[in-house]
Design an enzyme around this catalytic site. Structure first.
Site, mmCIF file in Angstrom:
data_model
loop_
_atom_site.group_PDB
_atom_site.id
_atom_site.type_symbol
_atom_site.label_atom_id
_atom_site.label_comp_id
_atom_site.label_asym_id
_atom_site.label_seq_id
_atom_site.Cartn_x
_atom_site.Cartn_y
_atom_site.Cartn_z
ATOM 1 N N GLN A 295 0.830 -1.213 0.000
ATOM 2 C CA GLN A 295 0.000 0.000 0.000
ATOM 3 C C GLN A 295 0.865 1.265 0.000
ATOM 4 O OE1 GLN A 295 -3.146 0.526 -0.529
ATOM 5 N NE2 GLN A 295 -3.537 -1.657 -0.801
ATOM 6 N N SER A 296 1.972 1.246 -0.698
ATOM 7 C CA SER A 296 2.859 2.404 -0.742
ATOM 8 C C SER A 296 2.232 3.576 -1.500
ATOM 9 C CB SER A 296 4.166 1.989 -1.432
ATOM 10 O OG SER A 296 4.949 3.124 -1.726
ATOM 11 N N ASN A 297 2.131 4.711 -0.815
ATOM 12 C CA ASN A 297 1.690 5.944 -1.490
ATOM 13 C C ASN A 297 2.792 6.450 -2.411
ATOM 14 O OD1 ASN A 297 -0.824 6.331 0.088
ATOM 15 N ND2 ASN A 297 0.610 6.557 1.787
#
Ligand SMILES: *Cc1c(COP(=O)(O)O)cnc(C)c1O
Length: 337
Positions: free
Chosen positions: A81-83
């Site tokens: 879930q890396s922005n």
């Protein structure tokens, strides 16, 4: 005086971001607590790049450097879930480059976490998710290996470290310090989530270079205080050096607070859930479960402890990430899963 104008920069976002008063929240807290400062929010969640966030500022300088080196592919890594991965994917689109991502499974997760939120947007933005690797993989080494392979295929990859946090990326937060310095109010504190350290390092270096004495409090989302402080301190010094200055920053001038991490990176806490709901229902602003939600819980905790004076202006830097909420549906709406 230093100037950012001499670094290659590729425009990716909407700047300056708005600085807004949190009027309703300040009023609400004032009913309960004794010493409530004036609360403001710096909307770096509104940088515009595929739902925005703090990596946009860093990527303007990183992509600028990639162009200068003649790159045709951006490689980066992060959690599922890396922005940062999502914003890098969008930056690559604007820059006309390919984007290759390596994603690390850092915690126990469900279908929403594995498929929705940021990782869904990565795919829509056309990034190539090269691999999903298990926790504990040496991700930097994996990126170097991938770069080597792509070079063998005739490509020109540019490797961006996790979170875009090196002195080039941190220049983005020197630019943010310039915006804060130009604000119409005297800012006493800046509070935000600190992870790979580029945001806090850039702010600390930038404010020092501008001789602005706002204090910057980084709320940890993964490491303990000692590790995070030394990471921020080193990168702040390296960033100032890149700007041609030696800022003589004592290590204890870097302020961090590690009491809001809970079970670890990306692991929800009750305080995070409460903070997300509170800002949503008082101001209509969405935080995120991994970074800004925990940082806001830390801000609220420090307010209840009386850390800030009532006449002070405290700016919460909203670093973005709200699309991550969709990956945490079971945390916020357990009855629907
Ligand atoms: C990456 C990120 C942070 C942390 O910033 P660093 O520069 O890595 O310390 C904070 N908030 C959000 C939403 C992020 O994506």
């Amino acid at each position: 005086m230093f100037t950012l104008a001499c670094y290659p920069r590729y425009p990716l976002g909407h700047f300056p971001t708005p600085l807004e008063p949190l009027t309703q929240l300040t009023g609400r807290l004032g009913d309960t607590y004794r010493s409530v400062p004036s609360l403001w929010i710096k909307r770096d969640n509104c940088t515009g790049l595929a739902t925005g966030g703090n990596k946009t500022r860093k990527l303007e300088f990183l992509v600028g450097e990639a162009f200068q080196q003649g790159a045709d592919t951006l490689i980066t890594q992060g959690a599922i879930q890396s922005n940062h991965a999502r914003q890098t994917a969008a930056a690559a689109v604007l820059a006309g480059m390919h984007c290759s991502l390596l994603l690390e499974s850092r915690q126990k997760s469900d279908e929403d976490y594995e498929r929705s939120g940021n990782v869904l947007l990565d795919e829509i933005l056309g990034a190539q998710i090269v691999d999903r690797l298990p926790t504990g993989t040496d991700m930097q080494a994996a990126m170097e290996e991938l770069a080597e392979r792509l070079r063998g295929e005739g490509r020109r990859p540019f490797v961006i470290p996790v979170g875009g946090s090196n002195p080039t990326g941190a220049l983005g937060y020197v630019a943010c310090a310039e915006e804060l310095d130009a604000a119409p109010i005297p800012i006493d504190w800046v509070v935000h989530a600190t992870g790979s350290a580029g945001t806090q390092a850039g702010l600390v270096a930038g404010l020092r270079l501008l001789r602005h004495d706002a204090k910057v409090l980084g709320v940890c989302v993964s490491r303990n205080e000692d590790l995070q402080r030394s990471l921020v301190h080193q990168l702040a010094q390296d960033t100032a050096a890149k700007c041609g200055a030696d800022i003589h920053l004592p290590q204890d001038a870097v302020l961090v607070d590690d009491r809001w991490v809970g079970g670890g990176y990306g692991v929800p806490t009750d305080g995070m859930v409460e903070a997300v709901r509170l800002l949503a229902t008082t101001e209509g602003i969405l935080l995120d479960p991994v970074y800004s939600g925990k940082a806001f819980a830390g801000l609220l905790g420090n307010i209840t402890e009386g850390r800030f004076k009532s006449e002070e202006n405290v700016v919460f830097l909203h670093t973005g990430g709200s699309v991550g909420l969709f990956a945490y549906r079971s945390t916020f709406a357990p009855s629907t899963t």
